[in-house]
Design a protein around this motif. Structure first.
Motif, PDB file in Angstrom:
ATOM      1  N   ILE A  56       0.839  -1.205   0.000  1.00 22.55           N
ATOM      2  CA  ILE A  56       0.000   0.000   0.000  1.00 22.55           C
ATOM      3  C   ILE A  56       0.871   1.253   0.000  1.00 22.55           C
ATOM      4  O   ILE A  56       0.583   2.230  -0.707  1.00 22.55           O
ATOM      5  CB  ILE A  56      -0.955  -0.004   1.200  1.00 22.55           C
ATOM      6  CG1 ILE A  56      -2.016  -1.099   1.027  1.00 22.55           C
ATOM      7  CG2 ILE A  56      -1.643   1.357   1.349  1.00 22.55           C
ATOM      8  CD1 ILE A  56      -2.937  -1.249   2.212  1.00 22.55           C
ATOM      9  N   VAL A  57       1.933   1.269   0.808  1.00 22.87           N
ATOM     10  CA  VAL A  57       2.839   2.424   0.821  1.00 22.87           C
ATOM     11  C   VAL A  57       3.404   2.658  -0.573  1.00 22.87           C
ATOM     12  O   VAL A  57       3.447   3.798  -1.069  1.00 22.87           O
ATOM     13  CB  VAL A  57       3.977   2.223   1.839  1.00 22.87           C
ATOM     14  CG1 VAL A  57       5.014   3.332   1.707  1.00 22.87           C
ATOM     15  CG2 VAL A  57       3.430   2.194   3.256  1.00 22.87           C
ATOM     16  N   LYS A  58       3.808   1.588  -1.233  1.00 24.41           N
ATOM     17  CA  LYS A  58       4.354   1.694  -2.587  1.00 24.41           C
ATOM     18  C   LYS A  58       3.304   2.262  -3.544  1.00 24.41           C
ATOM     19  O   LYS A  58       3.597   3.157  -4.357  1.00 24.41           O
ATOM     20  CB  LYS A  58       4.805   0.315  -3.059  1.00 24.41           C
ATOM     21  CG  LYS A  58       5.425   0.265  -4.453  1.00 24.41           C
ATOM     22  CD  LYS A  58       5.975  -1.138  -4.719  1.00 24.41           C
ATOM     23  CE  LYS A  58       6.593  -1.238  -6.114  1.00 24.41           C
ATOM     24  NZ  LYS A  58       5.571  -1.245  -7.177  1.00 24.41           N
ATOM     25  N   LEU A  59       2.057   1.791  -3.435  1.00 27.08           N
ATOM     26  CA  LEU A  59       0.985   2.289  -4.301  1.00 27.08           C
ATOM     27  C   LEU A  59       0.729   3.770  -4.065  1.00 27.08           C
ATOM     28  O   LEU A  59       0.537   4.545  -5.018  1.00 27.08           O
ATOM     29  CB  LEU A  59      -0.307   1.497  -4.054  1.00 27.08           C
ATOM     30  CG  LEU A  59      -0.354   0.046  -4.551  1.00 27.08           C
ATOM     31  CD1 LEU A  59      -1.682  -0.599  -4.150  1.00 27.08           C
ATOM     32  CD2 LEU A  59      -0.177  -0.021  -6.066  1.00 27.08           C
ATOM     33  N   LEU A  60       0.702   4.179  -2.800  1.00 23.96           N
ATOM     34  CA  LEU A  60       0.442   5.583  -2.480  1.00 23.96           C
ATOM     35  C   LEU A  60       1.553   6.489  -3.003  1.00 23.96           C
ATOM     36  O   LEU A  60       1.288   7.568  -3.552  1.00 23.96           O
ATOM     37  CB  LEU A  60       0.282   5.755  -0.969  1.00 23.96           C
ATOM     38  CG  LEU A  60      -0.990   5.162  -0.349  1.00 23.96           C
ATOM     39  CD1 LEU A  60      -0.909   5.171   1.172  1.00 23.96           C
ATOM     40  CD2 LEU A  60      -2.236   5.924  -0.815  1.00 23.96           C
ATOM     41  N   LYS A  61       2.787   6.070  -2.849  1.00 24.25           N
ATOM     42  CA  LYS A  61       3.912   6.872  -3.347  1.00 24.25           C
ATOM     43  C   LYS A  61       3.877   6.944  -4.883  1.00 24.25           C
ATOM     44  O   LYS A  61       4.094   8.020  -5.472  1.00 24.25           O
ATOM     45  CB  LYS A  61       5.233   6.271  -2.874  1.00 24.25           C
ATOM     46  CG  LYS A  61       5.513   6.435  -1.368  1.00 24.25           C
ATOM     47  CD  LYS A  61       5.742   7.906  -1.003  1.00 24.25           C
ATOM     48  CE  LYS A  61       6.115   8.114   0.450  1.00 24.25           C
ATOM     49  NZ  LYS A  61       7.505   7.873   0.778  1.00 24.25           N
ATOM     50  N   GLU A  62       3.572   5.823  -5.526  1.00 21.61           N
ATOM     51  CA  GLU A  62       3.491   5.815  -6.990  1.00 21.61           C
ATOM     52  C   GLU A  62       2.337   6.677  -7.497  1.00 21.61           C
ATOM     53  O   GLU A  62       2.394   7.225  -8.614  1.00 21.61           O
ATOM     54  CB  GLU A  62       3.336   4.385  -7.499  1.00 21.61           C
ATOM     55  CG  GLU A  62       4.591   3.539  -7.353  1.00 21.61           C
ATOM     56  CD  GLU A  62       4.376   2.088  -7.769  1.00 21.61           C
ATOM     57  OE1 GLU A  62       3.191   1.701  -7.948  1.00 21.61           O
ATOM     58  OE2 GLU A  62       5.370   1.360  -7.912  1.00 21.61           O
ATOM     59  N   ALA A  63       1.291   6.814  -6.674  1.00 13.54           N
ATOM     60  CA  ALA A  63       0.147   7.650  -7.048  1.00 13.54           C
ATOM     61  C   ALA A  63       0.395   9.127  -6.781  1.00 13.54           C
ATOM     62  O   ALA A  63      -0.474   9.966  -7.053  1.00 13.54           O
ATOM     63  CB  ALA A  63      -1.114   7.183  -6.307  1.00 13.54           C
ATOM     64  N   GLY A  64       1.543   9.462  -6.228  1.00 11.55           N
ATOM     65  CA  GLY A  64       1.904  10.859  -6.052  1.00 11.55           C
ATOM     66  C   GLY A  64       1.813  11.399  -4.648  1.00 11.55           C
ATOM     67  O   GLY A  64       1.953  12.617  -4.445  1.00 11.55           O
ATOM     68  N   ALA A  65       1.585  10.536  -3.640  1.00 10.86           N
ATOM     69  CA  ALA A  65       1.551  11.028  -2.256  1.00 10.86           C
ATOM     70  C   ALA A  65       2.917  11.603  -1.888  1.00 10.86           C
ATOM     71  O   ALA A  65       3.951  10.990  -2.145  1.00 10.86           O
ATOM     72  CB  ALA A  65       1.184   9.901  -1.306  1.00 10.86           C
ATOM     73  N   SER A  66       2.907  12.795  -1.290  1.00  8.91           N
ATOM     74  CA  SER A  66       4.180  13.437  -0.931  1.00  8.91           C
ATOM     75  C   SER A  66       4.801  12.800   0.302  1.00  8.91           C
ATOM     76  O   SER A  66       6.031  12.729   0.438  1.00  8.91           O
ATOM     77  CB  SER A  66       3.967  14.932  -0.692  1.00  8.91           C
ATOM     78  OG  SER A  66       3.030  15.142   0.362  1.00  8.91           O
ATOM     79  N   GLU A  67       3.947  12.339   1.235  1.00  7.94           N
ATOM     80  CA  GLU A  67       4.407  11.653   2.453  1.00  7.94           C
ATOM     81  C   GLU A  67       3.391  10.572   2.813  1.00  7.94           C
ATOM     82  O   GLU A  67       2.190  10.733   2.564  1.00  7.94           O
ATOM     83  CB  GLU A  67       4.532  12.616   3.631  1.00  7.94           C
ATOM     84  CG  GLU A  67       5.573  13.715   3.469  1.00  7.94           C
ATOM     85  CD  GLU A  67       5.572  14.656   4.652  1.00  7.94           C
ATOM     86  OE1 GLU A  67       6.630  15.258   4.921  1.00  7.94           O
ATOM     87  OE2 GLU A  67       4.510  14.799   5.302  1.00  7.94           O
ATOM     88  N   VAL A  68       3.875   9.502   3.431  1.00  9.61           N
ATOM     89  CA  VAL A  68       2.991   8.454   3.959  1.00  9.61           C
ATOM     90  C   VAL A  68       3.422   8.155   5.392  1.00  9.61           C
ATOM     91  O   VAL A  68       4.543   7.691   5.634  1.00  9.61           O
ATOM     92  CB  VAL A  68       3.045   7.162   3.119  1.00  9.61           C
ATOM     93  CG1 VAL A  68       2.152   6.085   3.754  1.00  9.61           C
ATOM     94  CG2 VAL A  68       2.612   7.424   1.690  1.00  9.61           C
ATOM     95  N   HIS A  69       2.534   8.461   6.324  1.00 11.61           N
ATOM     96  CA  HIS A  69       2.787   8.240   7.744  1.00 11.61           C
ATOM     97  C   HIS A  69       1.902   7.081   8.214  1.00 11.61           C
ATOM     98  O   HIS A  69       0.671   7.209   8.232  1.00 11.61           O
ATOM     99  CB  HIS A  69       2.487   9.500   8.552  1.00 11.61           C
ATOM    100  CG  HIS A  69       3.323  10.682   8.147  1.00 11.61           C
ATOM    101  ND1 HIS A  69       4.597  10.882   8.623  1.00 11.61           N
ATOM    102  CD2 HIS A  69       3.063  11.709   7.284  1.00 11.61           C
ATOM    103  CE1 HIS A  69       5.090  11.989   8.093  1.00 11.61           C
ATOM    104  NE2 HIS A  69       4.183  12.511   7.270  1.00 11.61           N
TER     105      HIS A  69
END
Length: 400
Positions: A306-319
């Motif tokens: 999920i972290v990988k998906l969020l970063k690939e979708a353009g999330a600037s940070e994932v906490h």
């Protein structure tokens, strides 16, 4: 981990339709197989099916007493074990749980004979079991949701150490002379149970929502949106959002036709399932700082993806914020959590986890606040703290 249900009627009612519908209500507790047992006069009939109830051929038999179970097999060895029900003397038996060589046991059991149903719960109440009725049929099930989804009435939880006998004379309760405080498996409240179930007087939905509130108090973070890991992390995410006033977004979409992944014993199958299990609504996360709330981290396969998906979708940070403590210990009593070496958090610092998961920060809810969120003083928590319950109700520890 299993889901149990038993039905009996003394008015010659056919309980099979009720039983089958009840299995649907317990399917989240096991999708590796189904076992059904019933009596026709003095003859037992047993069905086994190696998938979910919706893929099973209809059971076209009239019976006034029957039992069924769904099962998850956590290991390949477990998958090879014979499926219940099994016959012992003049009874068919289904069980959720197991015993250990050190004398501990966590077990809910339903036993049916041609003229009775006997149900029991272990001394510590580690495994849940609930009593109910629908019209003139008695029902016992692992969770209240199975009874309420049928339009039945939940009467009460079966108490720790209690055995209930239901026959043509009515209901009789037998209580063990060894009385202990209930120690429900805390993972029931965190992950296993359906949110619309009530266990030992506590609604699972409200407990998970409170976990999110407590998580936000303990570990706040500046962010743009809160996202819940589907499905079991979404209620805690709502609580986190309510407490922080950070908007909640349903930015993760789950494929409903993929089983629960941490339970899958095969690593390659687990990874394949995760890849098709979840997708991201990119417009909701692009350029945003995201709080990702999950209920627990066991093997870590899902949360890493999920972290990988969020970063690939353009999330600037994932906490990452987890509404339970780190799972650090193996557990072969309640839910068969694997060897500790296979646990994501075992032997790792927060910095290690940030590096391995690819997130910007990670925090876990304390065990104290998790327990207080569930409004009971005692729970079975060995997978979190390494403490097993002794026969006298005390605890003994385990090394990491």
């Amino acid at each position: 981990m299993s889901g149990l249900i038993g039905c009996i009627s003394f008015q010659n009612e056919d309980v099979i339709p009720t039983l089958i519908k009840g299995i649907y209500g317990l399917q989240h507790r096991g999708q590796d197989g189904i076992g059904i047992g019933l009596w026709l006069d003095e003859t037992e009939v047993i069905f086994h099916h190696s998938s979910t109830i919706d893929t099973m051929n209809p059971v076209d038999i009239h019976a006034s007493v029957a039992c069924a179970m769904t099962r998850y097999a956590f290991t390949n060895q477990k998958k090879k074990e014979p499926m219940m029900p099994i016959r012992v003397d003049n009874s068919l038996i289904i069980e959720d749980g197991k015993s250990r060589l050190d004398g501990d046991y966590a077990q809910a059991q339903i036993k049916i004979s041609p003229s009775s149903m006997i149900c029991s719960r272990d001394l510590m109440g580690i495994k849940p079991l609930v009593l109910g009725r629908i019209k003139k049929t008695w029902i016992v099930a692992s969770e209240s949701c199975a009874i309420e989804s049928l339009g039945g009435s939940v009467l009460r939880d079966i108490m720790p150490g209690e055995t209930i006998v239901i026959d043509e004379n009515g209901l009789k309760s037998l209580q063990s002379s060894k009385h202990h405080q209930p120690h429900l498996c805390l993972f029931e409240m965190v992950y296993i149970a359906r949110p619309d179930s009530t266990i030992d007087g506590q609604l699972v939905y409200q407990c998970r929502q409170q976990m999110g509130h407590e998580l936000a108090k303990e570990h706040p973070v500046n962010a743009d949106i809160v996202v819940g890991s589907p499905d079991s992390g979404m209620i805690a995410a709502l609580g986190y959002s309510e407490e922080t006033q950070i908007p909640y977004q349903k930015a993760l979409v789950k494929n409903r036709y993929v089983n629960r992944t941490f339970i899958n014993a095969n690593p390659s199958e687990r990874n394949n399932h995760v890849q098709i299990k979840i997708s991201v609504v990119s417009r909701l996360v692009k350029g945003k700082s995201v709080v990702l709330v999950d209920d627990s981290i066991v093997r870590g396969t899902t949360i890493k993806h999920i972290v990988k998906l969020l970063k690939e979708a353009g999330a600037s940070e994932v906490h990452i914020r987890v509404s339970s403590p780190p799972v650090l210990f193996a557990d072969n009593l309640s839910i068969d959590i694997p060897n500790p070496k296979n646990l994501m958090c075992h032997g790792k610092t927060e910095e290690d986890l940030i590096h391995e998961l690819g997130c910007d920060s990670i925090k876990f809810l304390s065990l104290e606040k998790l327990i207080s969120s569930c409004h009971q003083p005692h729970f079975y928590t060995e997978y979190f703290d390494g403490k097993s319950i002794a026969e006298d109700g005390g605890y003994y520890g385990k090394d990491i």
